[in-house]
Enzyme design. Structure first.
Site, PDB file in Angstrom:
ATOM      1  N   THR A 100      53.965  45.949  45.558  1.00 42.61           N
ATOM      2  CA  THR A 100      55.400  45.634  45.504  1.00 42.61           C
ATOM      3  C   THR A 100      55.813  44.454  46.390  1.00 42.61           C
ATOM      4  O   THR A 100      57.010  44.207  46.544  1.00 42.61           O
ATOM      5  CB  THR A 100      56.215  46.881  45.904  1.00 42.61           C
ATOM      6  OG1 THR A 100      55.804  47.284  47.223  1.00 42.61           O
ATOM      7  CG2 THR A 100      56.005  48.026  44.932  1.00 42.61           C
TER       8      THR A 100
ATOM      9  N   THR B  83      40.748  22.958  36.701  1.00 43.93           N
ATOM     10  CA  THR B  83      41.079  22.698  38.104  1.00 43.93           C
ATOM     11  C   THR B  83      40.385  21.428  38.604  1.00 43.93           C
ATOM     12  O   THR B  83      40.540  21.060  39.763  1.00 43.93           O
ATOM     13  CB  THR B  83      40.639  23.876  38.988  1.00 43.93           C
ATOM     14  OG1 THR B  83      39.229  24.037  38.844  1.00 43.93           O
ATOM     15  CG2 THR B  83      41.335  25.167  38.584  1.00 43.93           C
TER      16      THR B  83
ATOM     17  N   VAL C 285      45.374  26.675  43.963  1.00 46.24           N
ATOM     18  CA  VAL C 285      44.347  25.637  44.043  1.00 46.24           C
ATOM     19  C   VAL C 285      44.927  24.257  43.747  1.00 46.24           C
ATOM     20  O   VAL C 285      44.702  23.301  44.469  1.00 46.24           O
ATOM     21  CB  VAL C 285      43.182  25.946  43.056  1.00 46.24           C
ATOM     22  CG1 VAL C 285      42.194  24.805  42.989  1.00 46.24           C
ATOM     23  CG2 VAL C 285      42.483  27.230  43.479  1.00 46.24           C
TER      24      VAL C 285
ATOM     25  N   ALA D 158      38.909  29.357  42.010  1.00 48.51           N
ATOM     26  CA  ALA D 158      39.708  30.536  42.350  1.00 48.51           C
ATOM     27  C   ALA D 158      40.611  30.229  43.543  1.00 48.51           C
ATOM     28  O   ALA D 158      40.268  29.413  44.395  1.00 48.51           O
ATOM     29  CB  ALA D 158      38.788  31.702  42.697  1.00 48.51           C
ATOM     30  N   GLY D 159      41.750  30.887  43.580  1.00 48.89           N
ATOM     31  CA  GLY D 159      42.640  30.801  44.736  1.00 48.89           C
ATOM     32  C   GLY D 159      43.197  32.188  44.984  1.00 48.89           C
ATOM     33  O   GLY D 159      43.993  32.679  44.196  1.00 48.89           O
ATOM     34  N   HIS D 160      42.707  32.841  46.013  1.00 49.27           N
ATOM     35  CA  HIS D 160      43.097  34.223  46.291  1.00 49.27           C
ATOM     36  C   HIS D 160      43.906  34.258  47.588  1.00 49.27           C
ATOM     37  O   HIS D 160      43.434  33.805  48.630  1.00 49.27           O
ATOM     38  CB  HIS D 160      41.850  35.119  46.389  1.00 49.27           C
ATOM     39  CG  HIS D 160      41.083  35.196  45.098  1.00 49.27           C
ATOM     40  ND1 HIS D 160      39.918  35.900  44.952  1.00 49.27           N
ATOM     41  CD2 HIS D 160      41.333  34.641  43.891  1.00 49.27           C
ATOM     42  CE1 HIS D 160      39.484  35.779  43.710  1.00 49.27           C
ATOM     43  NE2 HIS D 160      40.316  35.014  43.042  1.00 49.27           N
TER      44      HIS D 160
ATOM     45  N   LYS E 137      53.155  42.880  41.515  1.00 48.77           N
ATOM     46  CA  LYS E 137      54.364  42.068  41.356  1.00 48.77           C
ATOM     47  C   LYS E 137      55.460  42.766  40.561  1.00 48.77           C
ATOM     48  O   LYS E 137      56.275  42.113  39.894  1.00 48.77           O
ATOM     49  CB  LYS E 137      54.016  40.695  40.763  1.00 48.77           C
ATOM     50  CG  LYS E 137      52.962  39.948  41.610  1.00 48.77           C
ATOM     51  CD  LYS E 137      52.806  38.504  41.255  1.00 48.77           C
ATOM     52  CE  LYS E 137      53.564  37.586  42.173  1.00 48.77           C
ATOM     53  NZ  LYS E 137      53.109  36.181  42.125  1.00 48.77           N
TER      54      LYS E 137
ATOM     55  N   THR F 145      37.566  29.448  31.419  1.00 49.57           N
ATOM     56  CA  THR F 145      36.679  28.908  32.429  1.00 49.57           C
ATOM     57  C   THR F 145      35.246  29.029  31.904  1.00 49.57           C
ATOM     58  O   THR F 145      35.025  29.546  30.801  1.00 49.57           O
ATOM     59  CB  THR F 145      36.904  29.592  33.796  1.00 49.57           C
ATOM     60  OG1 THR F 145      36.226  28.838  34.799  1.00 49.57           O
ATOM     61  CG2 THR F 145      36.405  31.040  33.800  1.00 49.57           C
TER      62      THR F 145
ATOM     63  N   ASP G 111      45.155  34.958  38.716  1.00 46.98           N
ATOM     64  CA  ASP G 111      46.311  34.991  39.626  1.00 46.98           C
ATOM     65  C   ASP G 111      47.104  36.295  39.526  1.00 46.98           C
ATOM     66  O   ASP G 111      48.316  36.321  39.749  1.00 46.98           O
ATOM     67  CB  ASP G 111      47.249  33.791  39.368  1.00 46.98           C
ATOM     68  CG  ASP G 111      46.536  32.471  39.534  1.00 46.98           C
ATOM     69  OD1 ASP G 111      45.635  32.397  40.387  1.00 46.98           O
ATOM     70  OD2 ASP G 111      46.888  31.519  38.816  1.00 46.98           O
TER      71      ASP G 111
ATOM     72  N   LYS H  60      44.413  39.524  42.749  1.00 43.63           N
ATOM     73  CA  LYS H  60      43.099  40.096  43.087  1.00 43.63           C
ATOM     74  C   LYS H  60      42.845  40.041  44.594  1.00 43.63           C
ATOM     75  O   LYS H  60      42.347  40.990  45.183  1.00 43.63           O
ATOM     76  CB  LYS H  60      41.978  39.329  42.348  1.00 43.63           C
ATOM     77  CG  LYS H  60      42.049  39.462  40.835  1.00 43.63           C
ATOM     78  CD  LYS H  60      40.989  38.630  40.134  1.00 43.63           C
ATOM     79  CE  LYS H  60      41.215  37.142  40.270  1.00 43.63           C
ATOM     80  NZ  LYS H  60      42.415  36.626  39.598  1.00 43.63           N
TER      81      LYS H  60
ATOM     82  N   GLN I  21      39.289  34.567  38.418  1.00 46.55           N
ATOM     83  CA  GLN I  21      39.902  34.328  37.103  1.00 46.55           C
ATOM     84  C   GLN I  21      40.283  35.663  36.444  1.00 46.55           C
ATOM     85  O   GLN I  21      40.543  36.619  37.152  1.00 46.55           O
ATOM     86  CB  GLN I  21      38.985  33.477  36.203  1.00 46.55           C
ATOM     87  CG  GLN I  21      38.828  32.031  36.683  1.00 46.55           C
ATOM     88  CD  GLN I  21      37.779  31.849  37.769  1.00 46.55           C
ATOM     89  OE1 GLN I  21      36.656  32.312  37.644  1.00 46.55           O
ATOM     90  NE2 GLN I  21      38.124  31.156  38.845  1.00 46.55           N
TER      91      GLN I  21
END
Ligand code: GDP
Ligand code: IMO
Ligand code: MG
Length: 430
Positions: free
Chosen positions: A414, A130, A300, A39-41, A331, A239, A13, A16, A224
């Site tokens: 940013t 997950t 996810v 994964a959650g992109h 971030k 994982t 997270d 990516k 990941q």
């Protein structure tokens, strides 16, 4: 011109998806090489937000080829649901822009069920997975009883594979008090998805070799992060795949030199979702503030992500074990308005200060961070698109991170928005 591999340098997270989307403008092909729909992109492009789990993040751009490599474990039902969601957002997915490795292994419903039985069990679980069946599917792959994509085209092979898989799983399921597998129902479910899945199936290694020979630029998209790597992460709270960039070659079917520049995606602080050690975790108002400003909820599972200070020891380790050439620092804006910032520069363990993260689970849980304190900034960095727009104290923070992790910042992000990205060094021009 180098090819580029994007990998997470922390616990996932890191952003990516945003960075792969940004870089994919400069690439011809985007390849996933490990993991699955754990994964959650997230991609934010104007007023559209896309959430991708199994599909490579290049899929939203027209004219790019997306590839799911052999190192990925594929849940066909999750794949088609994801394609459906994207098509509802106007993204076209067809065998013209998506290839799936014919030698990739499938995640079957029984894998998700086993993942759940273990997580719910007092002694066998507690990882905080997950529940997508990732671990059980990789176990069957290594155990040589998995169903692979190409098996769906060959009834005799599929039947033999199911013999082995069902024998193994029924024994496990009995141990958890679960009913045996309904073979006929499983076969019917597979028969339903097989024709469509097979339209995407290709010898991906060969397609990538042809692309390479034609001078196409390939972007490898990791899922990941290094601290979730099955070998290098916080075992057993990891994982079930190798997440480091070395896996890009094996998980796509190319040689190690074909991968090129390794870009480690790194959050300007630290988060993790699920159980396991986290030396710089903040269980106070600052941690809560990072979670709120950073919208730190899992893509996810919707679980709140744990938040903490930047851990330079851990990221330096990720740089070394993964061969990271440069990082994308994301971030930074979430840190706006904090009076002071802390960076972990070492760990105290049994009265000694150490400069690496130990392998033993007990030691990993016991280490206490040694912090360096830096001045924060009151100005906003949100949406900054030029290095010159950053306050001097923010630049100092970034420079100190570069020194400590022994890798340069190639990109700086940013905000969630695609174009709120500062290019310092183009990874494709390495
Ligand atoms: P991934 O799994 O590494 O692709 O990251 P996720 O998408 O799960 O989580 C990163 C989250 O941060 C997403 O909601 C992004 O939209 C968001 N994000 C990415 N870069 C930035 C950034 O520079 N600033 C802020 N505020 N949010 C960002
Ligand atoms: P992206 O690609 C963050 C975590 C889970 C759990 C552990 C094992 O979005 O960065 P699994 O289901 O893989 O067996 O769960 O790994 N995990 C992630 N954490 N980001 C991810 O992916 C993750 N994928 C798995 O929370 O702790
Ligand atoms: Mg994610």
């Amino acid at each position: 011109m180098a090819n580029v591999a994007v990998v997470g340098a922390q616990w996932g997270d890191e952003g990516k998806g945003k960075i792969v989307d940004w870089l994919s403008e400069r690439a011809d092909v985007v390849v996933r090489f490990q993991g699955g729909h754990n994964a959650g992109h997230t991609l934010v492009i104007g007023n559209q937000t896309y959430k991708l789990s199994l599909l490579p993040s290049g899929i939203v751009r027209g004219g790019k080829l997306s590839v799911i490599g052999n190192g990925v474990v594929i849940d066909p039902w999750a794949l088609f649901a994801e394609i459906g969601r994207l098509e509802a957002q106007g993204v076209k997915v067809s065998p013209d822009n998506l290839l799936i490795a014919e030698n990739a292994c499938l995640i079957l419903p029984v894998h998700g069920e086993l993942d759940g039985y273990r997580e719910d069990s007092k002694n066998a679980g507690g990882i905080g997975t997950t529940r997508r069946g990732i671990g059980p599917a990789y176990e069957d792959k290594v155990g040589r009883r998995a169903v692979r994509v190409s098996d769906l085209a060959d009834a005799a092979t599929l039947s033999r594979r199911l013999d082995a898989l069902i024998t193994h799983h029924d024994a496990l399921r009995a141990g958890f008090g679960a009913p045996p597998i309904d073979r006929a129902a499983l076969e019917a479910k597979l028969a339903e998805v097989a024709p469509r899945l097979l339209t995407f199936a290709k010898p991906v290694w060969l397609a990538l070799e042809e692309m390479r020979a034609a001078g196409k630029r390939i972007l490898y998209e990791g899922a990941q992060g290094t601290m979730l790597d099955i070998d290098h992460g916080t075992y057993p709270f990891v994982t079930s795949s190798n997440t480091a960039a070395g896996q890009a070659a094996v998980g796509a079917g190319v040689g190690p030199r074909a991968v090129g520049y390794v870009l480690g995606i790194t959050k300007a602080y630290t988060t993790r979702v699920g159980g396991g050690p986290f030396p710089t975790e903040l269980n106070d108002a600052v941690g809560q503030r990072l979670g709120e400003r950073g919208h730190e909820f899992g893509t996810v599972t919707g679980r709140a992500r744990r938040c903490g200070w930047f851990d330079a020891v851990m990221v330096r380790q990720a740089v070394k074990v993964g061969g990271i050439d440069g990082i994308a620092l994301t971030k930074l804006d979430v840190l706006d308005g904090l009076d002071e910032l802390k960076i972990c520069v070492g760990y105290r363990l049994r009265g000694e200060v150490i400069r690496h993260f130990p392998a033993n689970a007990g030691d990993q849980a016991a280490v206490e961070p040694v912090f360096e304190v830096l001045q924060g900034w009151s100005e906003s960095t949100q949406g900054a698109r030029r290095w010159a727009d950053l306050p001097a104290t923010a630049i100092k923070y970034v420079k100190r991170i570069e020194e400590l992790i022994e890798a340069p910042v190639a990109l700086l992000s940013t905000s969630p928005e695609r174009d709120d990205t500062i290019l310092v060094h183009d990874p494709f021009r390495d």
